[in-house]
Motif scaffolding. Structure first.
Motif, PDB file in Angstrom:
ATOM      1  N   GLY A 161       0.819  -1.473  -0.058  1.00  0.00           N
ATOM      2  CA  GLY A 161      -0.052  -0.212   0.182  1.00  0.00           C
ATOM      3  C   GLY A 161       1.068   1.429  -0.248  1.00  0.00           C
ATOM      4  O   GLY A 161       0.471   2.218  -0.191  1.00  0.00           O
ATOM      5  N   ARG A 162       1.902   0.900   0.403  1.00  0.00           N
ATOM      6  CA  ARG A 162       2.702   2.405   0.206  1.00  0.00           C
ATOM      7  C   ARG A 162       3.816   2.206  -1.172  1.00  0.00           C
ATOM      8  O   ARG A 162       4.071   1.391  -1.834  1.00  0.00           O
ATOM      9  CB  ARG A 162       4.185   2.498   0.994  1.00  0.00           C
ATOM     10  CG  ARG A 162       3.592   2.490   2.749  1.00  0.00           C
ATOM     11  CD  ARG A 162       1.939   2.739   3.144  1.00  0.00           C
ATOM     12  NE  ARG A 162       2.430   4.460   3.696  1.00  0.00           N
ATOM     13  CZ  ARG A 162       2.486   4.800   4.316  1.00  0.00           C
ATOM     14  NH1 ARG A 162       3.187   4.035   5.621  1.00  0.00           N
ATOM     15  NH2 ARG A 162       3.550   6.160   4.712  1.00  0.00           N
ATOM     16  N   ALA A 340       5.153  -4.109  -0.896  1.00  0.00           N
ATOM     17  CA  ALA A 340       5.134  -5.646  -0.975  1.00  0.00           C
ATOM     18  C   ALA A 340       5.200  -6.556   0.093  1.00  0.00           C
ATOM     19  O   ALA A 340       4.405  -7.426   0.579  1.00  0.00           O
ATOM     20  CB  ALA A 340       5.856  -5.690  -2.337  1.00  0.00           C
ATOM     21  N   GLY A 341       5.056  -6.333   1.083  1.00  0.00           N
ATOM     22  CA  GLY A 341       5.880  -6.962   2.261  1.00  0.00           C
ATOM     23  C   GLY A 341       4.742  -6.334   3.138  1.00  0.00           C
ATOM     24  O   GLY A 341       3.185  -5.434   3.512  1.00  0.00           O
ATOM     25  N   VAL A 358       5.669 -12.126  -1.904  1.00  0.00           N
ATOM     26  CA  VAL A 358       4.679 -10.521  -2.035  1.00  0.00           C
ATOM     27  C   VAL A 358       3.679 -10.725  -1.284  1.00  0.00           C
ATOM     28  O   VAL A 358       3.095 -11.068  -1.756  1.00  0.00           O
ATOM     29  CB  VAL A 358       4.579 -10.126  -3.688  1.00  0.00           C
ATOM     30  CG1 VAL A 358       6.483  -9.583  -3.963  1.00  0.00           C
ATOM     31  CG2 VAL A 358       3.918 -10.746  -4.005  1.00  0.00           C
ATOM     32  N   ASP A 359       2.783  -9.388  -1.199  1.00  0.00           N
ATOM     33  CA  ASP A 359       1.604  -9.699  -0.418  1.00  0.00           C
ATOM     34  C   ASP A 359       0.873  -8.798  -1.640  1.00  0.00           C
ATOM     35  O   ASP A 359       1.296  -8.267  -2.595  1.00  0.00           O
ATOM     36  CB  ASP A 359       1.009  -8.005  -0.065  1.00  0.00           C
ATOM     37  CG  ASP A 359      -0.408  -8.348   0.823  1.00  0.00           C
ATOM     38  OD1 ASP A 359      -1.170  -8.181  -0.028  1.00  0.00           O
ATOM     39  OD2 ASP A 359      -0.404  -7.446   1.487  1.00  0.00           O
ATOM     40  N   ASP A 364      -1.842  -4.390  -7.837  1.00  0.00           N
ATOM     41  CA  ASP A 364      -2.892  -3.424  -7.916  1.00  0.00           C
ATOM     42  C   ASP A 364      -1.745  -2.390  -7.559  1.00  0.00           C
ATOM     43  O   ASP A 364      -2.588  -1.282  -8.644  1.00  0.00           O
ATOM     44  CB  ASP A 364      -4.072  -4.176  -7.164  1.00  0.00           C
ATOM     45  CG  ASP A 364      -5.163  -3.057  -7.894  1.00  0.00           C
ATOM     46  OD1 ASP A 364      -5.390  -2.641  -9.115  1.00  0.00           O
ATOM     47  OD2 ASP A 364      -6.331  -2.728  -7.004  1.00  0.00           O
ATOM     48  N   VAL A 365      -1.949  -2.529  -6.798  1.00  0.00           N
ATOM     49  CA  VAL A 365      -1.416  -0.802  -6.301  1.00  0.00           C
ATOM     50  C   VAL A 365      -0.050  -0.298  -7.446  1.00  0.00           C
ATOM     51  O   VAL A 365       0.181   0.903  -7.961  1.00  0.00           O
ATOM     52  CB  VAL A 365      -0.181  -0.873  -5.362  1.00  0.00           C
ATOM     53  CG1 VAL A 365       0.154   0.405  -4.806  1.00  0.00           C
ATOM     54  CG2 VAL A 365      -1.507  -1.195  -3.878  1.00  0.00           C
TER      55      VAL A 365
END
Length: 381
Positions: A161-162, A340-341, A358-359, A364-365
């Protein structure tokens, strides 16, 4: 596109191929792109793919790069989509990069009537192994006419998300060295009759750290790591030679140029003092990745508009290397990092680890970031 991008990533993860051997991988990419209308697909090398999407109106040419190779690592994960090929694994996220750019090509092709300019999608082989694939693709013309180039790296040390976009130096030049110290072998019980390359090599390993701490300005980033020390075959034999190898990471060109001579002087001085000889070889790797500052600031604004300003992370440069730098020699470029963590789900292992993962929400991000960035850069028509 998010579910499809995840499926692509999992397929690629199950079928990894190491650098310069991406035969099935490049075929899968080309076959997938063949179902996307409007793309002009070329194969500049046997294991790379380039696709071009030409918009309905005149405008700039923007390049987007994805790396496609895996690593020679045996995967230790147990998930259903783990590698099916022993000794090969996508342990750095390239499967995700490829899936994201496949998604980008699909999304943009659906809106080609509204797009100005041209987007060139570069699916590059052999990022993980010097001399790498980027330099050869540049020489073959994949950057001809390109105004700007962008890429991304799924980044396990950063939470999903970052996004991090550095302005200026982002990744170091990854050079490597090899050194063979030749002494005089013999019986371990009679060391005085020998010239012990292991004892000499041990002093070399220690002394090389002083190249960093005592010959380099403390404000200049540098890493010097000895990663291989191979010698001997029996407990009672002093071997004839010892082999050392490792890596040197720098940003500054003048420092990069001066380090090899300093290292060789130190190694030879120690070896010759004890009667040994040295064969020293230093190989320059990729150039450092240096993001164009104006373009980075522009992409900061793209991220803020697309996700919110709190998505941006103030990253520090990494001493890891990347041959994305080859593209930056031909056009302003920015290499971004997409978190991705996920500590809560156990996605904590570093890149190049046999349990790396990876998450998948990061896919998508990454897709949303590249889509917004590409559309913004095309607006300069």
């Amino acid at each position: 596109m998010a579910p499809q991008v995840v499926r692509w990533r999992r397929h690629l993860h199950q079928h990894p191929e190491v650098a310069f051997h991406e035969v099935d991988t490049s075929r899968f990419i080309a076959d997938t792109l063949a179902h996307v209308p409007g793309l002009v697909i070329t194969r500049p090398t046997p294991t790379s793919v380039v696709a071009e999407l030409r918009g309905a109106r005149p405008g700039p040419t923007i390049a987007v790069r994805a790396d496609i190779d895996a690593l020679p690592i045996h995967e230790e994960n147990e998930h259903a989509y783990r590698s099916t090929r022993a000794g090969a694994m996508h342990a750095c996220g390239h499967d995700g990069h490829t899936a994201i750019v496949l998604g980008l090509a699909t999304v943009l092709a659906q809106h080609v009537a509204q797009l100005p300019g041209t987007v060139r999608f570069i699916f590059q082989h052999a990022e993980e192994l010097s001399p790498g694939g980027a330099e050869s693709l540049v020489q073959l013309g994949v950057m001809d006419g390109v105004r700007q180039v962008i890429g991304l790296h799924l980044w396990a040390p950063m939470p999903v998300g970052r996004i991090g976009i550095l302005a200026g130096p982002a990744m170091a030049a990854p050079d490597n060295f090899q050194c063979t110290i030749t002494g005089k072998g013999g019986h371990a019980a009679i060391p005085h009759a020998c010239v012990d390359p292991i004892a000499i090599g041990a002093q070399v390993v220690t002394a090389l750290q002083q190249v960093v701490t005592r010959t380099v300005d403390p404000l200049d980033p540098i890493v010097l790591s000895v990663t291989q020390f191979i010698a001997g075959s029996a407990f009672n034999v002093i071997p004839n030679s010892a082999y050392l190898a490792g890596t040197v990471r720098t940003f500054e060109p003048t420092l990069r140029d001066s380090v090899p001579a300093t290292m060789e002087r130190v190694i030879r001085g120690i070896a010759e003092a004890f009667g040994a000889t040295v064969a020293f070889h230093y190989e320059r790797g990729y150039r450092p990745v240096v993001n164009d500052r104006a373009l980075a600031e522009r992409l900061h604004q793209v991220v803020a508009r697309t996700f919110g300003a709190d998505t941006l992370v103030d990253l520090r440069p990494t001493m890891g290397g990347e041959d994305f730098s080859a593209y930056q020699q031909r056009a302003p470029g920015v290499f971004a990092f997409v978190g991705a963590g996920n500590v809560e789900t156990g996605i904590v292992h570093p890149h190049h680890h046999p349990r790396f993962d990876v998450d998948e929400r990061a896919l998508d991000v990454g897709l949303r970031y590249l889509t917004a960035a590409t559309i913004d850069l095309l607006s300069d028509a």
